[in-house]
Design a protein around this motif. Structure first.
Motif, PDB file in Angstrom:
ATOM      1  N   LYS A  29       5.935   3.109   1.270  1.00 23.63           N
ATOM      2  CA  LYS A  29       7.161   3.914   1.251  1.00 23.63           C
ATOM      3  C   LYS A  29       7.206   4.850   0.043  1.00 23.63           C
ATOM      4  CE  LYS A  29      10.236   0.850   3.865  1.00 23.63           C
ATOM      5  NZ  LYS A  29      11.427  -0.031   3.810  1.00 23.63           N
ATOM      6  N   GLU A  30       6.443   4.521  -1.000  1.00 22.68           N
ATOM      7  CA  GLU A  30       6.388   5.359  -2.193  1.00 22.68           C
ATOM      8  C   GLU A  30       5.237   6.357  -2.140  1.00 22.68           C
ATOM      9  OE1 GLU A  30       8.648   5.490  -4.598  1.00 22.68           O
ATOM     10  OE2 GLU A  30       9.807   3.986  -3.476  1.00 22.68           O
ATOM     11  N   GLY A  31       4.602   6.468  -0.975  1.00 21.24           N
ATOM     12  CA  GLY A  31       3.526   7.439  -0.811  1.00 21.24           C
ATOM     13  C   GLY A  31       2.159   6.942  -1.193  1.00 21.24           C
ATOM     14  N   VAL A  32       2.025   5.632  -1.367  1.00 16.35           N
ATOM     15  CA  VAL A  32       0.731   5.035  -1.691  1.00 16.35           C
ATOM     16  C   VAL A  32      -0.055   4.822  -0.404  1.00 16.35           C
ATOM     17  CG1 VAL A  32      -0.420   3.013  -2.682  1.00 16.35           C
ATOM     18  CG2 VAL A  32       1.670   3.895  -3.731  1.00 16.35           C
ATOM     19  N   LYS A  33      -1.336   5.155  -0.416  1.00 14.46           N
ATOM     20  CA  LYS A  33      -2.224   4.865   0.712  1.00 14.46           C
ATOM     21  C   LYS A  33      -2.686   3.414   0.583  1.00 14.46           C
ATOM     22  CE  LYS A  33      -4.781   8.434  -0.440  1.00 14.46           C
ATOM     23  NZ  LYS A  33      -5.886   9.428  -0.447  1.00 14.46           N
ATOM     24  N   VAL A  34      -2.466   2.625   1.631  1.00 13.39           N
ATOM     25  CA  VAL A  34      -2.621   1.177   1.518  1.00 13.39           C
ATOM     26  C   VAL A  34      -3.711   0.630   2.442  1.00 13.39           C
ATOM     27  CG1 VAL A  34      -1.446  -1.038   1.660  1.00 13.39           C
ATOM     28  CG2 VAL A  34      -0.168   0.985   0.951  1.00 13.39           C
ATOM     29  N   ALA A  35      -4.613  -0.155   1.860  1.00 10.61           N
ATOM     30  CA  ALA A  35      -5.558  -0.943   2.643  1.00 10.61           C
ATOM     31  C   ALA A  35      -4.963  -2.334   2.810  1.00 10.61           C
ATOM     32  CB  ALA A  35      -6.905  -1.033   1.937  1.00 10.61           C
ATOM     33  N   VAL A  36      -4.750  -2.737   4.071  1.00 15.66           N
ATOM     34  CA  VAL A  36      -4.190  -4.057   4.349  1.00 15.66           C
ATOM     35  C   VAL A  36      -5.301  -4.968   4.852  1.00 15.66           C
ATOM     36  CG1 VAL A  36      -1.830  -3.291   4.774  1.00 15.66           C
ATOM     37  CG2 VAL A  36      -3.458  -3.267   6.654  1.00 15.66           C
ATOM     38  N   THR A  37      -5.280  -6.206   4.420  1.00 15.02           N
ATOM     39  CA  THR A  37      -6.363  -7.123   4.747  1.00 15.02           C
ATOM     40  C   THR A  37      -5.840  -8.450   5.276  1.00 15.02           C
ATOM     41  OG1 THR A  37      -6.509  -8.287   2.622  1.00 15.02           O
ATOM     42  CG2 THR A  37      -7.591  -6.143   2.769  1.00 15.02           C
ATOM     43  N   GLY A  73     -19.097  -4.854  -0.303  1.00 12.90           N
ATOM     44  CA  GLY A  73     -19.125  -4.024   0.892  1.00 12.90           C
ATOM     45  C   GLY A  73     -17.744  -3.686   1.418  1.00 12.90           C
ATOM     46  N   LEU A  74     -16.828  -4.648   1.375  1.00 10.14           N
ATOM     47  CA  LEU A  74     -15.482  -4.410   1.884  1.00 10.14           C
ATOM     48  C   LEU A  74     -14.702  -3.461   0.975  1.00 10.14           C
ATOM     49  CD1 LEU A  74     -14.737  -8.045   3.073  1.00 10.14           C
ATOM     50  CD2 LEU A  74     -14.954  -6.035   4.531  1.00 10.14           C
ATOM     51  N   VAL A  75     -14.840  -3.633  -0.338  1.00  8.51           N
ATOM     52  CA  VAL A  75     -14.193  -2.704  -1.255  1.00  8.51           C
ATOM     53  C   VAL A  75     -14.748  -1.299  -1.066  1.00  8.51           C
ATOM     54  CG1 VAL A  75     -13.876  -2.080  -3.694  1.00  8.51           C
ATOM     55  CG2 VAL A  75     -13.569  -4.451  -2.972  1.00  8.51           C
ATOM     56  N   SER A  76     -16.052  -1.200  -0.840  1.00  6.28           N
ATOM     57  CA  SER A  76     -16.670   0.110  -0.607  1.00  6.28           C
ATOM     58  C   SER A  76     -16.087   0.790   0.625  1.00  6.28           C
ATOM     59  CB  SER A  76     -18.182  -0.045  -0.450  1.00  6.28           C
ATOM     60  OG  SER A  76     -18.780  -0.460  -1.665  1.00  6.28           O
ATOM     61  N   GLN A  77     -15.772   0.007   1.668  1.00  7.87           N
ATOM     62  CA  GLN A  77     -15.152   0.582   2.868  1.00  7.87           C
ATOM     63  C   GLN A  77     -13.801   1.197   2.551  1.00  7.87           C
ATOM     64  OE1 GLN A  77     -15.154  -1.544   6.653  1.00  7.87           O
ATOM     65  NE2 GLN A  77     -16.713  -2.936   5.847  1.00  7.87           N
ATOM     66  N   VAL A  78     -13.025   0.515   1.714  1.00  7.86           N
ATOM     67  CA  VAL A  78     -11.720   1.054   1.307  1.00  7.86           C
ATOM     68  C   VAL A  78     -11.907   2.357   0.548  1.00  7.86           C
ATOM     69  CG1 VAL A  78      -9.631   0.637  -0.041  1.00  7.86           C
ATOM     70  CG2 VAL A  78     -10.699  -1.254   1.216  1.00  7.86           C
ATOM     71  N   GLU A  79     -12.844   2.364  -0.389  1.00  5.78           N
ATOM     72  CA  GLU A  79     -13.084   3.556  -1.212  1.00  5.78           C
ATOM     73  C   GLU A  79     -13.533   4.736  -0.365  1.00  5.78           C
ATOM     74  OE1 GLU A  79     -14.373   1.314  -5.370  1.00  5.78           O
ATOM     75  OE2 GLU A  79     -15.897   1.761  -3.857  1.00  5.78           O
ATOM     76  N   GLN A  80     -14.380   4.469   0.611  1.00  8.84           N
ATOM     77  CA  GLN A  80     -14.895   5.540   1.470  1.00  8.84           C
ATOM     78  C   GLN A  80     -13.822   6.094   2.392  1.00  8.84           C
ATOM     79  OE1 GLN A  80     -18.209   3.647   3.417  1.00  8.84           O
ATOM     80  NE2 GLN A  80     -19.326   3.347   1.488  1.00  8.84           N
ATOM     81  N   THR A  81     -12.863   5.242   2.770  1.00  9.52           N
ATOM     82  CA  THR A  81     -11.829   5.654   3.717  1.00  9.52           C
ATOM     83  C   THR A  81     -10.606   6.255   3.030  1.00  9.52           C
ATOM     84  OG1 THR A  81     -12.528   3.888   5.215  1.00  9.52           O
ATOM     85  CG2 THR A  81     -10.377   4.885   5.632  1.00  9.52           C
ATOM     86  N   LEU A  82     -10.137   5.620   1.971  1.00 10.75           N
ATOM     87  CA  LEU A  82      -8.902   6.052   1.316  1.00 10.75           C
ATOM     88  C   LEU A  82      -9.120   6.692  -0.051  1.00 10.75           C
ATOM     89  CD1 LEU A  82      -6.568   2.989   2.087  1.00 10.75           C
ATOM     90  CD2 LEU A  82      -6.759   5.134   3.359  1.00 10.75           C
TER      91      LEU A  82
END
Length: 261
Positions: A29-37, A73-82
């Protein structure tokens, strides 16, 4: 109030439901792009839909915290996407209710890997980027049992208490890099997990669920359970630019329940 975090990227662990979901929605809601897991894809998709309905952007990622080898690997996916992770919300599900004595060492080891070691590994993975950018937030959600042990939740009390010492130590190490490290601690907040615990207590003590809730409310000065939104908003404040001088501390969202100073 502008919290100064619009456009930041957050990784919110165990955010497919409950308190994790509430924190993810509040950040979005504050404009943060969020990775949910989380482990359950259906629950994850529900979190994504709620975040989108609130006007936010979310990226769902199936994540089993017991598999520490997959952290990079999972953190890298977040970085590549968001993009690079600015805000890390360390959060895990709770272990089964147990007394302290007589537990299988394998259960202690499994719970330690999922609730402590995994969060340390994830934090270590994102810290170098935060340090390079001279900005970051590490917020770890624990339990009131870490400072006022809760009956029949021995594993949760013990392992989450370890996170308090880790967080405090880490805070002093990274403060000069513009990174804050804090603990957020719930009292009795109305989630599915709390209902399950109350139902288990009712069965264990041979009383009704309503009697358990009534007894619990008598221990809370505000006389009610917390709303998950209240918990999420508190975490978002700690993640904000406004909280840039708050580090190494514990924020309690408990309605005054915890009696320890």
């Amino acid at each position: 109030m502008d919290l100064g975090i619009q456009g930041k990227v957050a990784l919110v662990m165990a955010s497919s439901r409950g308190l994790g979901r509430a924190m993810a929605i509040s950040l979005a809601k504050e404009g943060v792009k969020v990775a949910v897991t989380g482990r359950n894809l259906e629950d994850l998709q529900q979190s994504v839909e709620l975040i989108k309905a609130a006007g936010g952007e979310a990226f769902p990622l199936q994540w089993d915290l017991s598999d520490i080898a997959k952290v990079d690997g999972l953190v890298s996916q977040v970085e590549q996407t968001l993009g690079p992770i600015d805000i890390l919300i360390n959060n895990t599900g709770g272990p089964p209710p147990t007394p302290a004595a007589g537990q299988d060492p394998a259960l202690w080891q499994k719970s330690f890997n999922e609730m402590v070691l995994s969060l340390i590994a994830i934090t270590d993975r994102v810290l170098p980027g935060m340090r390079q950018r001279k900005w970051g937030r590490v917020i770890t959600s624990t339990t009131s049992g870490a400072i006022a042990p809760i009956k029949n939740l021995a594993i949760s009390n013990t392992l989450r208490a370890a996170l308090l010492a880790w967080s405090k130590t880490l805070a002093t190490e990274v403060a000069s890099d513009g990174i804050t490290v804090n603990i957020i601690m719930p009292g009795r907040v109305a989630t599915d997990r709390l209902r399950q615990l109350d139902e288990a207590r009712a069965k264990r003590e041979g009383i009704s669920y309503e009697e358990v809730v009534k007894a619990s409310l008598q221990q809370i000065p505000m006389g009610r359970y917390g709303d998950p939104k209240e918990y999420g908003d508190a975490a978002t404040f700690l993640a904000s630019q406004n909280a840039s001088f708050i580090t190494g501390t514990i924020m309690r969202i408990d309605g005054g329940q915890i009696q320890a100073i």
